[in-house]
Design a protein around this motif. Structure first.
Motif, PDB file in Angstrom:
ATOM      1  N   GLY A  61       0.913  -1.400   0.058  1.00  0.00           N
ATOM      2  CA  GLY A  61      -0.082  -0.051  -0.029  1.00  0.00           C
ATOM      3  C   GLY A  61       0.905   1.159  -0.111  1.00  0.00           C
ATOM      4  N   SER A  62       1.855   1.224   0.824  1.00  0.00           N
ATOM      5  CA  SER A  62       2.963   2.296   0.582  1.00  0.00           C
ATOM      6  C   SER A  62       3.649   2.599  -0.826  1.00  0.00           C
ATOM      7  N   TYR A  63       3.967   1.413  -1.317  1.00  0.00           N
ATOM      8  CA  TYR A  63       4.573   1.523  -2.542  1.00  0.00           C
ATOM      9  C   TYR A  63       3.686   2.276  -3.644  1.00  0.00           C
ATOM     10  N   GLY A  64       2.187   1.819  -3.430  1.00  0.00           N
ATOM     11  CA  GLY A  64       1.123   2.284  -4.440  1.00  0.00           C
ATOM     12  C   GLY A  64       0.976   3.755  -4.185  1.00  0.00           C
ATOM     13  N   LYS A  65       1.051   4.206  -2.822  1.00  0.00           N
ATOM     14  CA  LYS A  65       0.780   5.584  -2.614  1.00  0.00           C
ATOM     15  C   LYS A  65       1.918   6.345  -3.090  1.00  0.00           C
ATOM     16  N   ALA A  66       3.128   5.923  -2.951  1.00  0.00           N
ATOM     17  CA  ALA A  66       4.421   6.319  -3.411  1.00  0.00           C
ATOM     18  C   ALA A  66       4.288   6.815  -5.250  1.00  0.00           C
ATOM     19  N   GLU A  67       3.841   5.882  -5.749  1.00  0.00           N
ATOM     20  CA  GLU A  67       3.822   5.709  -7.118  1.00  0.00           C
ATOM     21  C   GLU A  67       2.829   6.763  -7.391  1.00  0.00           C
ATOM     22  N   VAL A  68       1.624   6.716  -7.119  1.00  0.00           N
ATOM     23  CA  VAL A  68       0.599   7.765  -7.482  1.00  0.00           C
ATOM     24  C   VAL A  68       1.011   9.039  -6.873  1.00  0.00           C
ATOM     25  N   ALA A  69       1.692   9.595  -5.951  1.00  0.00           N
ATOM     26  CA  ALA A  69       2.134  10.999  -5.380  1.00  0.00           C
ATOM     27  C   ALA A  69       3.293  11.154  -6.442  1.00  0.00           C
ATOM     28  N   SER A  70       3.865  10.232  -7.137  1.00  0.00           N
ATOM     29  CA  SER A  70       5.135  10.691  -7.967  1.00  0.00           C
ATOM     30  C   SER A  70       4.184  11.307  -9.187  1.00  0.00           C
ATOM     31  N   ARG A  71       3.309  10.300  -9.664  1.00  0.00           N
ATOM     32  CA  ARG A  71       2.547  10.903 -10.837  1.00  0.00           C
ATOM     33  C   ARG A  71       1.648  12.084 -10.793  1.00  0.00           C
ATOM     34  N   GLY A  72       1.130  12.394  -9.465  1.00  0.00           N
ATOM     35  CA  GLY A  72       0.248  13.242  -9.120  1.00  0.00           C
ATOM     36  C   GLY A  72       1.173  14.670  -9.518  1.00  0.00           C
ATOM     37  N   GLU A  73       2.384  14.662  -8.801  1.00  0.00           N
ATOM     38  CA  GLU A  73       3.164  15.765  -8.628  1.00  0.00           C
ATOM     39  C   GLU A  73       3.683  16.258 -10.250  1.00  0.00           C
ATOM     40  N   ALA A  74       3.839  15.127 -11.075  1.00  0.00           N
ATOM     41  CA  ALA A  74       4.275  15.502 -12.405  1.00  0.00           C
ATOM     42  C   ALA A  74       3.130  16.156 -13.097  1.00  0.00           C
ATOM     43  N   ARG A  75       2.041  15.749 -12.746  1.00  0.00           N
ATOM     44  CA  ARG A  75       0.827  16.127 -13.476  1.00  0.00           C
ATOM     45  C   ARG A  75       0.299  17.591 -13.183  1.00  0.00           C
ATOM     46  N   ALA A  76       0.875  17.808 -11.800  1.00  0.00           N
ATOM     47  CA  ALA A  76       0.597  19.079 -11.196  1.00  0.00           C
ATOM     48  C   ALA A  76       1.563  20.019 -11.952  1.00  0.00           C
ATOM     49  N   GLY A 226      14.800   0.362  -3.511  1.00  0.00           N
ATOM     50  CA  GLY A 226      14.806  -1.055  -3.444  1.00  0.00           C
ATOM     51  C   GLY A 226      15.051  -1.591  -4.967  1.00  0.00           C
ATOM     52  N   ILE A 227      15.079  -2.909  -5.198  1.00  0.00           N
ATOM     53  CA  ILE A 227      14.965  -3.564  -6.626  1.00  0.00           C
ATOM     54  C   ILE A 227      13.785  -3.154  -7.437  1.00  0.00           C
ATOM     55  N   VAL A 228      12.597  -3.218  -6.670  1.00  0.00           N
ATOM     56  CA  VAL A 228      11.499  -2.910  -7.424  1.00  0.00           C
ATOM     57  C   VAL A 228      11.035  -1.532  -6.995  1.00  0.00           C
ATOM     58  N   ASP A 229      11.442  -0.547  -7.674  1.00  0.00           N
ATOM     59  CA  ASP A 229      11.502   0.872  -7.104  1.00  0.00           C
ATOM     60  C   ASP A 229      10.696   1.782  -8.133  1.00  0.00           C
ATOM     61  N   VAL A 230      10.076   2.777  -7.492  1.00  0.00           N
ATOM     62  CA  VAL A 230       9.418   3.874  -8.356  1.00  0.00           C
ATOM     63  C   VAL A 230      10.468   4.717  -9.033  1.00  0.00           C
ATOM     64  N   ARG A 231      10.323   4.888 -10.409  1.00  0.00           N
ATOM     65  CA  ARG A 231      11.344   5.414 -11.135  1.00  0.00           C
ATOM     66  C   ARG A 231      10.714   6.909 -11.496  1.00  0.00           C
ATOM     67  N   PRO A 232      11.572   7.931 -11.812  1.00  0.00           N
ATOM     68  CA  PRO A 232      11.297   9.366 -11.975  1.00  0.00           C
ATOM     69  C   PRO A 232      10.728   9.530 -13.506  1.00  0.00           C
TER      70      PRO A 232
END
Length: 266
Positions: A61-76, A226-232
């Motif tokens: 769940g934390s991983y999913g929130k991090a990915e959503v926040a990253s994309r939301g920041e980019a859209r903003a 980590g190995i499965v990380d959120v990329r920019p």
């Protein structure tokens, strides 16, 4: 990750050693008998699997929130760049330049820092510049839209930084590691000492699966390191588009930052 694997390996070795030397003193049964393969999946193993599964869901769940926040920041940020087209030329160029520099600072400085659960002050330099520019646009039609987009960007960045920190407390992780050790060791003790090839294979597979699950939990709980990380990826694409829009009216040398998002000397 290395710690988890080492502990699991030590637990397996300790269980087999105890089976060899300690079991004859604890049990008086014949050496050819013992816990069957199906009996290895007992209450202790069930508790361990349930605990690991519950924590894995939390970490995911934390991983999913991090990915959503990253994309939301980019859209903003992208919305900020697009809205700047409605501002006067001077402010438009400054906002677009600041957006490019902000994206670079996030990608090159804050993203690596988040692997350790920290942020970077570099992007804040350019978010401050945003607000300074907005002050000169008060009363203009684009002012409200720019403020709204910037507030969204700020909120999403804060959420991204929050999710960069581990969501699973260290105490819980060490408890899971201890549970894994106890489970594997206990199952190793219960193996029969003779004719136990099937049980040995089963115990090895169980150890590998539990270890893999704990490693995945540890990895997913660090979404930016980590190995499965959120990329920019999203912020990089916005940087590309903002750079394109800026260069439509200016020269690359007019950007106030270098490739890493650091402010250039005046």
């Amino acid at each position: 990750m290395v710690l988890v694997i080492v502990v699991a390996a030590v637990a397996l070795i300790a269980g087999l050693a105890a089976n060899r030397f300690l079991r004859p003193r604890l049990l008086s049964e014949d050496d050819g008998t013992g816990m069957a393969v199906k009996d290895l999946v007992g209450p202790l193993l069930t508790m361990t699997v349930l605990l690991l599964s519950f924590v894995l869901v939390t970490a995911n769940g934390s991983y999913g929130k991090a990915e959503v926040a990253s994309r939301g920041e980019a859209r903003a940020l992208d919305q900020l760049v697009e809205t700047a087209e409605y501002a006067p030329a001077a402010q438009r160029g400054r906002i677009q330049a600041d957006a490019v520099c902000y994206a670079r600072a996030v990608r090159e400085q804050e993203w690596p820092a988040m692997s350790d659960g920290h942020g970077s002050p570099a992007p804040s330099v350019w978010s401050t510049d945003f607000r300074l520019t907005f002050r000169t646009l008060e009363g203009k039609p684009a002012f409200g839209m720019l403020i709204g987009a910037d507030n969204k960007r700020s909120d999403e960045r804060e959420e991204r930084l929050t999710q960069a920190s581990a969501s699973i407390p260290s105490a819980i992780f060490w408890f899971m590691l201890a549970t894994l050790f106890i489970t594997v060791t206990a199952l190793g003790i219960c193996l029969p000492r003779r004719n136990n090839r099937g049980q040995l294979i089963t115990l090895t597979v169980i150890t590998a699966l539990l270890t893999t699950m704990l490693v995945i939990i540890r990895d997913v709980d660090r979404p930016f390191g980590g190995i499965v990380d959120v990329r920019p990826t999203a912020i990089t694409e916005v940087e590309r588009q903002a750079t394109r829009d800026f260069l439509a009216h200016h020269q690359a040398s007019e950007l106030p930052c270098d490739e890493d998002g650091n402010r250039r000397a005046a």
